[in-house]
Design a protein around this motif. Structure first.
Motif, PDB file in Angstrom:
ATOM      1  N   ILE A   1     -50.053  -9.688   2.789  1.00 28.60           N
ATOM      2  CA  ILE A   1     -50.887  -9.392   1.401  1.00 28.60           C
ATOM      3  C   ILE A   1     -50.906 -10.570   0.725  1.00 28.60           C
ATOM      4  N   GLU A   2     -52.082 -11.067   0.304  1.00 31.06           N
ATOM      5  CA  GLU A   2     -52.239 -11.940  -0.712  1.00 31.06           C
ATOM      6  C   GLU A   2     -52.522 -11.137  -2.266  1.00 31.06           C
TER       7      GLU A   2
ATOM      8  N   THR B   1     -53.211 -11.727  -5.225  1.00 35.37           N
ATOM      9  CA  THR B   1     -54.054 -11.703  -6.417  1.00 35.37           C
ATOM     10  C   THR B   1     -55.704 -10.697  -5.828  1.00 35.37           C
ATOM     11  N   GLU B   2     -55.871 -10.358  -4.401  1.00 36.08           N
ATOM     12  CA  GLU B   2     -56.530  -9.604  -4.158  1.00 36.08           C
ATOM     13  C   GLU B   2     -56.422  -8.185  -4.449  1.00 36.08           C
ATOM     14  N   GLU B   3     -55.017  -8.024  -4.615  1.00 34.77           N
ATOM     15  CA  GLU B   3     -54.355  -6.749  -5.087  1.00 34.77           C
ATOM     16  C   GLU B   3     -54.401  -6.180  -6.401  1.00 34.77           C
ATOM     17  N   GLY B   4     -54.822  -7.435  -7.212  1.00 38.28           N
ATOM     18  CA  GLY B   4     -54.866  -7.368  -8.694  1.00 38.28           C
ATOM     19  C   GLY B   4     -53.854  -8.166  -9.376  1.00 38.28           C
TER      20      GLY B   4
ATOM     21  N   ASP C   1     -52.582 -11.066 -11.539  1.00 34.10           N
ATOM     22  CA  ASP C   1     -53.123 -12.022 -12.354  1.00 34.10           C
ATOM     23  C   ASP C   1     -52.497 -13.603 -12.283  1.00 34.10           C
TER      24      ASP C   1
ATOM     25  N   LEU D   1     -50.940 -17.098  -4.395  1.00 32.37           N
ATOM     26  CA  LEU D   1     -52.026 -18.475  -4.351  1.00 32.37           C
ATOM     27  C   LEU D   1     -51.355 -19.433  -5.647  1.00 32.37           C
TER      28      LEU D   1
END
Length: 97
Positions: free
Chosen positions: A29-30, A32-35, A37, A61
């Motif tokens: 799981i990346e 930032t794709e899940e919220g 910041d 990231l």
């Protein structure tokens, strides 16, 4: 309550050059794709708490990720958080001894 500044860099010490660490996990799981910041403005802890689990790799990231509590996950099998050029920043309460 006094607080201590925290700054840590998420790194992978076990991955060899060319080694794709993601292949070792069933769930990648990346964050930032899940919220999460990446600008250090909002705590990422609720996202990390929600996503942490067995056979899971959380990828960060490049950026600054604000933490407002200790990051401590135990009891999981094959769980890791990785970020190249990702920095954990924030204020944490001092631990009482």
């Amino acid at each position: 309550m006094t607080s201590a500044a925290v700054a840590a860099t998420l790194v992978v010490g076990t991955a060899a050059a060319g080694d794709d660490i993601a292949e070792r996990y069933g769930i990648v799981i990346e964050v930032t794709e899940e919220g999460a910041d990446p600008n250090g403005s909002e705590s990422i802890m609720s996202v990390v708490e929600e996503l942490a689990g067995d056979d899971t790799l959380l990828k960060f990231l490049p950026g600054q990720y604000y933490v407002d509590q200790q990051v401590c996950h135990v009891g999981f099998n094959n769980f890791e958080m990785v970020g190249h050029d990702a920095e954990l920043v924030g204020e944490l309460p001092r631990l009482r001894r």
